[in-house]
Write a protein that holds these residues in place. Structure first.
Motif, PDB file in Angstrom:
ATOM      1  N   GLY A 135      -4.045   5.778  36.478  1.00 36.06           N
ATOM      2  CA  GLY A 135      -4.867   6.380  35.417  1.00 36.06           C
ATOM      3  C   GLY A 135      -5.908   7.257  36.080  1.00 36.06           C
ATOM      4  O   GLY A 135      -5.678   8.432  36.331  1.00 36.06           O
ATOM      5  N   ALA A 136      -7.054   6.693  36.411  1.00 33.64           N
ATOM      6  CA  ALA A 136      -8.075   7.455  37.137  1.00 33.64           C
ATOM      7  C   ALA A 136      -7.644   7.653  38.585  1.00 33.64           C
ATOM      8  O   ALA A 136      -6.920   6.824  39.147  1.00 33.64           O
ATOM      9  CB  ALA A 136      -9.406   6.719  37.103  1.00 33.64           C
ATOM     10  N   THR A 137      -8.077   8.748  39.182  1.00 33.43           N
ATOM     11  CA  THR A 137      -7.860   8.965  40.613  1.00 33.43           C
ATOM     12  C   THR A 137      -8.857   8.086  41.375  1.00 33.43           C
ATOM     13  O   THR A 137     -10.048   8.118  41.097  1.00 33.43           O
ATOM     14  CB  THR A 137      -8.097  10.444  40.967  1.00 33.43           C
TER      15      THR A 137
ATOM     16  N   SER B 110     -13.306   4.389  36.847  1.00 29.41           N
ATOM     17  CA  SER B 110     -13.508   5.777  37.298  1.00 29.41           C
ATOM     18  C   SER B 110     -13.292   5.931  38.797  1.00 29.41           C
ATOM     19  O   SER B 110     -13.988   6.673  39.469  1.00 29.41           O
ATOM     20  CB  SER B 110     -14.889   6.287  36.897  1.00 29.41           C
TER      21      SER B 110
ATOM     22  N   ALA C  62     -11.122   6.519  44.448  1.00 29.02           N
ATOM     23  CA  ALA C  62     -11.869   6.963  45.620  1.00 29.02           C
ATOM     24  C   ALA C  62     -11.541   6.039  46.788  1.00 29.02           C
ATOM     25  O   ALA C  62     -11.439   4.828  46.619  1.00 29.02           O
ATOM     26  CB  ALA C  62     -13.364   6.919  45.326  1.00 29.02           C
TER      27      ALA C  62
ATOM     28  N   THR D 169      -3.971   8.411  30.866  1.00 35.01           N
ATOM     29  CA  THR D 169      -3.953   9.089  32.168  1.00 35.01           C
ATOM     30  C   THR D 169      -4.195  10.600  32.038  1.00 35.01           C
ATOM     31  O   THR D 169      -4.916  11.201  32.841  1.00 35.01           O
ATOM     32  CB  THR D 169      -2.616   8.818  32.890  1.00 35.01           C
TER      33      THR D 169
ATOM     34  N   ALA E  14     -21.834   9.113  44.241  1.00 33.12           N
ATOM     35  CA  ALA E  14     -21.865   7.854  44.997  1.00 33.12           C
ATOM     36  C   ALA E  14     -21.032   7.969  46.265  1.00 33.12           C
ATOM     37  O   ALA E  14     -21.420   7.481  47.336  1.00 33.12           O
ATOM     38  CB  ALA E  14     -21.351   6.706  44.128  1.00 33.12           C
ATOM     39  N   HIS E  15     -19.884   8.634  46.144  1.00 29.30           N
ATOM     40  CA  HIS E  15     -19.000   8.786  47.294  1.00 29.30           C
ATOM     41  C   HIS E  15     -19.678   9.649  48.367  1.00 29.30           C
ATOM     42  O   HIS E  15     -19.590   9.345  49.560  1.00 29.30           O
ATOM     43  CB  HIS E  15     -17.695   9.439  46.834  1.00 29.30           C
TER      44      HIS E  15
ATOM     45  N   PHE F 269     -13.489   3.562  41.161  1.00 29.14           N
ATOM     46  CA  PHE F 269     -14.251   2.698  42.058  1.00 29.14           C
ATOM     47  C   PHE F 269     -13.940   1.220  41.880  1.00 29.14           C
ATOM     48  O   PHE F 269     -14.655   0.381  42.413  1.00 29.14           O
ATOM     49  CB  PHE F 269     -15.750   2.944  41.876  1.00 29.14           C
TER      50      PHE F 269
ATOM     51  N   LEU G  79     -18.622   9.942  34.302  1.00 30.80           N
ATOM     52  CA  LEU G  79     -18.301   8.875  35.257  1.00 30.80           C
ATOM     53  C   LEU G  79     -17.800   9.460  36.575  1.00 30.80           C
ATOM     54  O   LEU G  79     -18.162   8.988  37.662  1.00 30.80           O
ATOM     55  CB  LEU G  79     -17.231   7.944  34.673  1.00 30.80           C
TER      56      LEU G  79
ATOM     57  N   TRP H 127      -1.324  15.657  50.440  1.00 25.05           N
ATOM     58  CA  TRP H 127      -2.668  15.111  50.224  1.00 25.05           C
ATOM     59  C   TRP H 127      -3.641  15.617  51.291  1.00 25.05           C
ATOM     60  O   TRP H 127      -4.821  15.837  51.008  1.00 25.05           O
ATOM     61  CB  TRP H 127      -2.651  13.574  50.242  1.00 25.05           C
TER      62      TRP H 127
ATOM     63  N   GLU I  31     -11.332  14.649  35.132  1.00 25.95           N
ATOM     64  CA  GLU I  31     -11.543  14.733  36.576  1.00 25.95           C
ATOM     65  C   GLU I  31     -11.560  16.172  37.082  1.00 25.95           C
ATOM     66  O   GLU I  31     -12.414  16.539  37.899  1.00 25.95           O
ATOM     67  CB  GLU I  31     -10.445  13.946  37.301  1.00 25.95           C
ATOM     68  N   TYR I  32     -10.607  16.967  36.596  1.00 29.53           N
ATOM     69  CA  TYR I  32     -10.452  18.317  37.142  1.00 29.53           C
ATOM     70  C   TYR I  32     -10.945  19.395  36.180  1.00 29.53           C
ATOM     71  O   TYR I  32     -10.685  20.572  36.401  1.00 29.53           O
ATOM     72  CB  TYR I  32      -8.989  18.560  37.522  1.00 29.53           C
TER      73      TYR I  32
ATOM     74  N   ALA J 145     -19.308   9.093  40.228  1.00 31.21           N
ATOM     75  CA  ALA J 145     -18.476   8.580  41.315  1.00 31.21           C
ATOM     76  C   ALA J 145     -18.507   9.537  42.511  1.00 31.21           C
ATOM     77  O   ALA J 145     -18.589   9.113  43.665  1.00 31.21           O
ATOM     78  CB  ALA J 145     -17.042   8.380  40.825  1.00 31.21           C
TER      79      ALA J 145
ATOM     80  N   TRP K 253      -7.802  11.214  31.726  1.00 33.42           N
ATOM     81  CA  TRP K 253      -8.487  11.135  33.025  1.00 33.42           C
ATOM     82  C   TRP K 253      -8.372  12.444  33.800  1.00 33.42           C
ATOM     83  O   TRP K 253      -9.354  12.942  34.352  1.00 33.42           O
ATOM     84  CB  TRP K 253      -7.925   9.984  33.872  1.00 33.42           C
ATOM     85  N   ARG K 254      -7.155  13.012  33.827  1.00 36.87           N
ATOM     86  CA  ARG K 254      -6.987  14.249  34.610  1.00 36.87           C
ATOM     87  C   ARG K 254      -7.782  15.401  33.997  1.00 36.87           C
ATOM     88  O   ARG K 254      -8.341  16.226  34.713  1.00 36.87           O
ATOM     89  CB  ARG K 254      -5.512  14.618  34.726  1.00 36.87           C
TER      90      ARG K 254
ATOM     91  N   GLN L 232      -9.817  16.719  48.202  1.00 38.39           N
ATOM     92  CA  GLN L 232      -9.450  15.776  47.162  1.00 38.39           C
ATOM     93  C   GLN L 232     -10.619  15.591  46.208  1.00 38.39           C
ATOM     94  O   GLN L 232     -11.744  15.994  46.493  1.00 38.39           O
ATOM     95  CB  GLN L 232      -9.005  14.453  47.788  1.00 38.39           C
ATOM     96  N   LEU L 233     -10.328  14.945  45.090  1.00 41.74           N
ATOM     97  CA  LEU L 233     -11.298  14.880  43.995  1.00 41.74           C
ATOM     98  C   LEU L 233     -12.679  14.422  44.445  1.00 41.74           C
ATOM     99  O   LEU L 233     -13.691  15.018  44.078  1.00 41.74           O
ATOM    100  CB  LEU L 233     -10.768  13.935  42.898  1.00 41.74           C
ATOM    101  N   HIS L 234     -12.731  13.348  45.237  1.00 42.86           N
ATOM    102  CA  HIS L 234     -14.032  12.737  45.522  1.00 42.86           C
ATOM    103  C   HIS L 234     -14.749  13.349  46.720  1.00 42.86           C
ATOM    104  O   HIS L 234     -15.904  12.998  46.964  1.00 42.86           O
ATOM    105  CB  HIS L 234     -13.880  11.223  45.696  1.00 42.86           C
TER     106      HIS L 234
ATOM    107  N   GLU M 274       2.387  13.874  40.751  1.00 40.65           N
ATOM    108  CA  GLU M 274       1.594  13.121  41.729  1.00 40.65           C
ATOM    109  C   GLU M 274       2.388  12.079  42.528  1.00 40.65           C
ATOM    110  O   GLU M 274       2.166  11.940  43.747  1.00 40.65           O
ATOM    111  CB  GLU M 274       0.406  12.445  41.020  1.00 40.65           C
TER     112      GLU M 274
ATOM    113  N   THR N 299      -3.597   8.036  43.668  1.00 38.27           N
ATOM    114  CA  THR N 299      -3.225   8.078  42.252  1.00 38.27           C
ATOM    115  C   THR N 299      -2.200   7.018  41.876  1.00 38.27           C
ATOM    116  O   THR N 299      -2.004   6.759  40.685  1.00 38.27           O
ATOM    117  CB  THR N 299      -2.649   9.457  41.862  1.00 38.27           C
TER     118      THR N 299
END
Lengths: 261, 173
Positions: free
Chosen positions: A209-211, A185, A213, B43, B144-145, A187, B137, B76, B50-51, B141, B46-47, B81-83, B68, A239
């Protein structure tokens, strides 16, 4: 006030009464009691209890109100520091020194598994914590072992081993293989793999796969024929990355990408 | 530069199945270079996680994954960004915007009839429970970030003192 004269036998009878009361107190436990032989057996849901100064329970051995006999020890604050399970699941949970003539050992039993347990043992100078088979004692999972000259951290079964070993001469050993496609995920500390791009000139693009961090730092190498070829990692992001080769009849890239802040 | 996809197949690399998308990049001077894009089978899943994108919108998920690799550093840097985005809606808005810019810049088309990558949209796993678990997850994440960003910088003098003390006393970490 005038003196009252009592018959002598009244005083004697008073002393006998005092002695009798003292013996009675001992009999009901208000003083010390000693069992010199035989034993103490509790029957028919009788219980044994030790109380603290505020009548707080310290030790209790007896029925739990659900028809099960239990053992329970609490600290002065009332926290349970040792207890047997009353009902449901696997009744055996923790065994301390289960083999009276064996090494020092503590065993933890799973609530649901009837085949495996976790054990901590000190045998001679070897301290071992491991998941093991109840039937055979053979290792069946994770382990942390401290030997006099080396230590292990890893996972082991009868046929599979993956571990880190540290020795007393500063050497480090690693056994196992790197997991590929493991973004965790975003990390994962490391993302590894291989990509076969074919004949060049060509670009291999790899997405994780996962983005991820943080920042991914690709270390890539090319496996292929020794033609007049140059190649480089041309982009990297959270990515994925890409590596481009200028030629060659084949271009297989092995990548090892580590994550930093 | 113009991106064109020619084929999408499943390959096995290091014992793992992956999508392999082959295509060409045509530079403004007409130079053509081939490429292969590898990515894990899940993949798109995941997207979606995530989004917070509707997994039924496979066209949008495919757009993101194929665009991407062509995001520039400027792309970018623009937006969140995501995190580190304050919320997922913001992260999605900014990521879709940068992917749209890349698609436009490279004339990257994924929605034409018979596009070779449509099989990726049709055959990629998009399991509802997997998407929900991955979403959790990603939430963990992101938390945690955020905590890592809020952590005070390391006190290097204190760390050196502690290292000396550990050596002196023979105490482990």
């Amino acid at each position: 006030m005038g003196q009252i004269n009592l018959p002598t036998n009244v005083l004697d009878r008073l002393k006998r009464v005092e002695n009798q009361i003292s013996r009675l107190w001992k009999a009901v436990g208000l003083s010390s009691a000693t069992i010199a032989a035989g034993g103490l057996t509790l029957l028919n849901n009788a219980f044994f209890k030790m109380l603290g100064p505020t009548d707080n329970e310290i030790v209790y051995i007896g029925p739990d109100g659900l028809g099960n006999q239990i053992v329970r020890i609490r600290d002065a604050a009332g926290n349970v520091i040792f207890a047997s399970r009353s009902s449901g699941g696997t009744s055996q949970r923790v065994a301390i020194n289960p083999n009276l003539s064996g090494p020092a050992r503590v065993e933890f039993y799973d609530e649901t598994s009837t085949t495996d347990r976790v054990a901590l043992s000190l045998d001679g100078t070897n301290f071992v914590q491991q998941r093991e088979s109840i039937a055979t004692g053979a290792i069946s999972g994770g382990k942390v072992s401290f030997y006099p000259t080396k230590s292990f951290f890893g996972h082991q079964t009868g046929t599979v081993d993956a571990w880190l070993q540290f020795t007393d001469d500063e050497r480090i050993w690693m056994r196992g293989k790197w997991a590929t496609q493991n973004p965790e995920s975003g990390f994962s500390a490391l993302y590894v793999g291989t990509g076969n791009a074919g004949a060049g000139p060509i670009t291999l693009v790899v997405s994780y796969g996962a983005t991820m961090a943080g920042n991914m730092r690709p270390i890539v190498t090319r496996q292929g024929n020794l033609a007049d070829t140059y190649w480089a990692v041309t982009t990297a992001s959270s990515t994925g990355f890409e590596v481009t080769s200028s030629g060659g009849s084949s271009n297989q890239f092995h990548y090892w990408i580590f994550r930093t802040a | 530069m113009r991106i064109q996809h020619t084929e999408a197949v499943i390959v096995v690399e290091s014992g793992e199945q992956m999508w392999a998308v082959d295509g060409t990049r045509t530079a403004d001077d007409g130079t053509v270079q081939r490429f292969r894009h590898l990515f894990p089978l899940d993949t798109l899943e995941w997207r979606a996680s995530e989004y917070s994108i509707d997994p039924a919108d496979t066209a949008m998920l495919l757009d993101i994954v194929l665009a991407e690799p062509y995001l520039s550093e400027e792309d970018w840097a623009a937006g969140h960004q995501l995190h580190d985005a304050p919320d997922i809606d913001t992260a999605r808005r900014d990521h879709l915007a940068r992917c749209a810019r890349a698609k436009l810049r490279h004339r990257l088309s994924t929605r034409t009839a018979g596009h070779p990558c449509r099989r990726i949209a049709a055959e990629s796993p998009l399991h509802p429970e997997a998407i929900e678990l991955k979403r959790q997850l990603v939430d963990q994440a992101r938390t945690a970030h955020a905590e890592a960003r809020a952590t005070a910088p390391h006190d290097r003098i204190a760390e050196l003192r502690a290292a000396v003390e550990r050596q002196k006393r023979g105490v482990g970490e």
